[in-house]
Design a protein around this motif. Structure first.
Motif, short mmCIF file in Angstrom:
data_model
loop_
_atom_site.label_atom_id
_atom_site.label_comp_id
_atom_site.label_asym_id
_atom_site.label_seq_id
_atom_site.Cartn_x
_atom_site.Cartn_y
_atom_site.Cartn_z
N ILE A 41 -11.05 -77.86 -57.10
CA ILE A 41 -10.04 -77.49 -57.76
C ILE A 41 -10.11 -77.35 -59.26
O ILE A 41 -9.92 -76.10 -59.90
N HIS A 42 -10.99 -78.23 -59.93
CA HIS A 42 -10.91 -78.08 -61.22
C HIS A 42 -12.02 -77.05 -61.50
O HIS A 42 -11.82 -76.39 -62.46
N TRP A 43 -13.17 -76.82 -60.73
CA TRP A 43 -14.10 -75.93 -60.79
C TRP A 43 -13.50 -74.50 -60.79
O TRP A 43 -13.93 -73.42 -61.52
N LEU A 44 -12.26 -74.39 -59.86
CA LEU A 44 -11.67 -73.18 -59.67
C LEU A 44 -11.09 -72.85 -61.17
O LEU A 44 -11.16 -71.59 -61.64
N SER A 45 -10.53 -73.71 -61.63
CA SER A 45 -9.83 -73.51 -62.94
C SER A 45 -10.70 -73.26 -63.98
O SER A 45 -10.33 -72.29 -64.88
N LEU A 74 -8.81 -64.50 -60.22
CA LEU A 74 -8.08 -65.37 -59.10
C LEU A 74 -7.07 -64.65 -58.26
O LEU A 74 -6.22 -63.82 -58.84
N THR A 75 -6.80 -64.85 -57.15
CA THR A 75 -6.02 -64.26 -56.28
C THR A 75 -4.55 -65.02 -56.82
O THR A 75 -4.62 -65.75 -57.64
N ASP A 76 -3.31 -64.29 -56.29
CA ASP A 76 -2.17 -65.10 -56.33
C ASP A 76 -2.19 -66.52 -56.06
O ASP A 76 -1.78 -67.48 -56.68
N ALA A 77 -2.85 -66.67 -54.84
CA ALA A 77 -3.03 -68.20 -54.45
C ALA A 77 -3.65 -69.11 -55.20
O ALA A 77 -3.42 -70.00 -55.41
N GLY A 78 -5.05 -68.46 -55.64
CA GLY A 78 -5.82 -69.10 -56.62
C GLY A 78 -5.21 -69.53 -57.94
O GLY A 78 -5.13 -70.53 -58.45
N LEU A 79 -4.50 -68.81 -58.48
CA LEU A 79 -3.74 -68.85 -59.81
C LEU A 79 -2.52 -69.80 -59.64
O LEU A 79 -2.47 -70.53 -60.38
N SER A 80 -1.80 -69.90 -58.47
CA SER A 80 -1.00 -70.81 -58.06
C SER A 80 -1.52 -72.33 -58.02
O SER A 80 -0.84 -73.18 -58.62
#
Length: 313
Positions: A13-17, A64-70
């Motif tokens: 999740i950190h890498w996604l941010s 990011l998609t809406d799910a990713g941004l959330s």
């Protein structure tokens, strides 16, 4: 999903941010110090675990998609808190260590920063510096920079600034050029010279001069020349090649003036409005500042506070 499984995805999740902040897998990998394929694999694993698409890929970037941004929005403050806590605990040990990410303009970095940074790193062997050399005004918080050098920059309210030094502008040329074309005595004499300048939009280029004490004389003169560029080192090198009279920030002219390779033109006049008058170090506001950042700020202020003096010619 079990708690242990979720805990195993915290790094993902950190890498996604970080991917959200950087905008590309390449930039995210550089920020994290890992390979691009490693970032891609972690994001893929995270999408499988959540059962939904988190990233939309384009030819040049990702978003990011809406799910990713959330997901990243909900965990960002937690990661920032962890980072502050870790830095605080590490610094409490007393030894100055860690990575400092610094961004600075090209000419200033090459001529003024880099010669001093090696000394700083010898003084603090546990510190690492990552220097980004760019004339683009990067977003410090978004791109993860600890410090930035800004030449006459309007400091945002969300940042803290330290003045490094005063700076100014200077006209220079080689003796060979002046012997061939004449030494200007007044600003108006520049109309007969090849002037090398920093372009400012599409307006007719002009230089503004002042002199005098209580009663200031001010004059703006149009100039023309065969070469203009937005890099002061390129202007300096063109002057060194006897092409014409160049208008430079003093930090770009300092070494060549001190060595006598260039001489100052129109010494009795002060150039106004060409370049900013001050150079700052800035950082995003944070209640905790790593000792490595504080140490670098103090070191650079000490080294550069005198400005850019040179032997007059």
């Amino acid at each position: 999903m079990e708690k242990a499984e979720i805990e195993g995805l915290w790094t993902h999740i950190h890498w996604l941010s970080v991917l959200e902040e950087q905008g590309t897998y390449t930039a995210a990998a550089a920020r994290l110090g890992v390979s691009k394929s490693a970032v891609s694999q972690r994001i893929s694993d995270l999408e499988k675990a959540t059962g939904t698409r988190l990233v939309t890929r384009t030819t040049r970037s990702v978003r990011l998609t809406d799910a990713g941004l959330s997901l990243t929005r909900d965990v960002r403050s937690a990661y920032e808190h962890i980072a502050r806590s870790f830095s605080s605990v590490r610094d409490s040990a007393g030894e100055i260590r860690g990575l400092v990410r610094l961004t600075a303009p090209v000419a200033f970095a090459r001529q003024q920063l880099v010669p001093h940074l090696s000394e700083f790193l010898q003084l603090y062997p546990q510190v690492r510096i990552q220097l980004d050399v760019s004339d683009a005004l990067s977003s410090l918080a978004a791109e993860g920079y600890d410090l930035a050098v800004r030449h006459g920059f309007q400091v945002p309210e969300t940042h803290v600034a330290w003045k490094l030094c005063d700076t100014g502008s200077v006209l220079v040329a080689t003796r060979d050029y002046l012997q061939q074309h004449g030494d200007p005595r007044e600003p108006g004499d520049l109309s007969a010279h090849n002037c090398l300048y920093y372009p400012r939009g599409t307006d007719q280029p002009a230089w503004t001069f002042e002199r005098g004490g209580k009663k200031v004389e001010r004059i703006t003169v149009p100039i023309a020349g065969s070469f203009s560029t937005n890099n002061s080192e390129a202007l300096r090198d063109s002057a060194l090649n006897h092409l014409g009279i160049a208008l430079l920030p003093d930090f770009s002219a300092q070494a060549a003036l001190a060595s006598g390779k260039l001489v100052q033109v129109l010494k009795g006049w002060t150039l106004k409005g060409a370049f900013a008058d001050e150079i700052y170090l800035i950082r995003p506001y944070s209640p905790h500042v790593p000792k490595s950042v504080t140490a670098l700020v103090g070191f650079l202020k000490d080294k550069l506070s005198a400005g850019f003096r040179f032997v007059g010619n």
